[in-house]
Write an enzyme that holds these catalytic residues in place. Sequence first.
Site, PDB file in Angstrom:
ATOM      1  N   TYR A 135     -32.847  11.781  41.168  1.00 30.61           N
ATOM      2  CA  TYR A 135     -32.638  13.651  40.623  1.00 30.61           C
ATOM      3  C   TYR A 135     -31.694  13.712  41.921  1.00 30.61           C
ATOM      4  O   TYR A 135     -31.544  14.036  42.796  1.00 30.61           O
ATOM      5  CB  TYR A 135     -34.290  14.011  41.374  1.00 30.61           C
ATOM      6  CG  TYR A 135     -34.202  15.521  41.428  1.00 30.61           C
ATOM      7  CD1 TYR A 135     -33.845  16.442  40.639  1.00 30.61           C
ATOM      8  CD2 TYR A 135     -35.701  15.735  41.872  1.00 30.61           C
ATOM      9  CE1 TYR A 135     -34.213  17.654  40.693  1.00 30.61           C
ATOM     10  CE2 TYR A 135     -36.046  16.957  42.134  1.00 30.61           C
ATOM     11  CZ  TYR A 135     -35.190  18.330  41.481  1.00 30.61           C
ATOM     12  OH  TYR A 135     -36.007  18.964  41.223  1.00 30.61           O
ATOM     13  N   LYS A 163     -31.881  12.647  36.798  1.00 33.05           N
ATOM     14  CA  LYS A 163     -32.181  13.679  36.273  1.00 33.05           C
ATOM     15  C   LYS A 163     -31.309  14.580  36.665  1.00 33.05           C
ATOM     16  O   LYS A 163     -31.485  14.617  37.734  1.00 33.05           O
ATOM     17  CB  LYS A 163     -34.160  14.368  36.730  1.00 33.05           C
ATOM     18  CG  LYS A 163     -33.827  15.424  36.281  1.00 33.05           C
ATOM     19  CD  LYS A 163     -35.585  16.126  37.000  1.00 33.05           C
ATOM     20  CE  LYS A 163     -35.375  17.632  37.065  1.00 33.05           C
ATOM     21  NZ  LYS A 163     -37.139  17.714  37.775  1.00 33.05           N
TER      22      LYS A 163
END
Length: 297
Positions: A135, A163
């Site tokens: 992330y 992400k």
Amino acid sequence: MTSIKGILAAVATPFDQDEAIDEAALREHVDGQIEAGVHGIFALGTNGEFFVQSAEERARVARVVVEQVAGRVPVVIGAGAVGTAETVRIARDAAAAGADAVSIISPYFAAASQAELEQHFRTVAGAVDVPVIVYNIPARTGVNVAPATVERLAQVDNIVAVKDSSGNFDTILQYLERTDRDSFSVISGNDSLILWTLLAGGTGGISGIANIYPGTMASIYDLFVAGDVDAARSAQDSIRPIRNCLALGNPNTVVKAAANARGAWLGPCRAPFNLLPAEALETIRATVQADLARGLR
């Protein structure tokens, strides 16, 4: 879960007026997201306010979400922390709760080198038996996970996706250029870039706006997959007014205020991240009313 695709709702954690976790509201919210057509649930991320919850609360939320989803869609649990040892503990707990994958935010507060970031993600991936999503959200962590670092991490067996919430589309493009699209997913964490990420070869988005308009967000992916790019772009463009509202305060607070205005009660954010001036609340309310009149859902 070898690939991450579609629109995963970055569900907020509902709190009551005393800032206690509202489990009933959380269960109802999860059901509403799935019924609206989202392709997965992402809990305890930025919108889930993981950063103001204790380890025990995070464990409770993870278990409630997994239980409520009951296998209907994949569940990703945010398991990041500042230190590697704590991250491993949280990630193992999320895996034990039944998460289909864990999302690991890059360490924050203290600046980490790319070598330290890589070692951190490799250590966590080696400690759990579920897929790991990297992330990247440099505005919140102060560090960008470089494309070259992601390229190396993509070679780790159970690191399956990144992400990107940097808002920099070139970062997404470089992630795509440096990884194998057959074995590694690149996902937009910025709601405004979901369609463009799909067009570039990414696999979907993790959406905070889904807390407000889950059907509209899910339709971006569904229409794209169906080959109707024009309609997918209309859906993508339709969220611009509510996205503009994010500048009115803490984005998590704005999202909750908008969801509350729509009737999906998520309560307040935890202090001190819970104050919006009256004029901002009115702007959000008016925007939601106009969006609903335009057919957002």
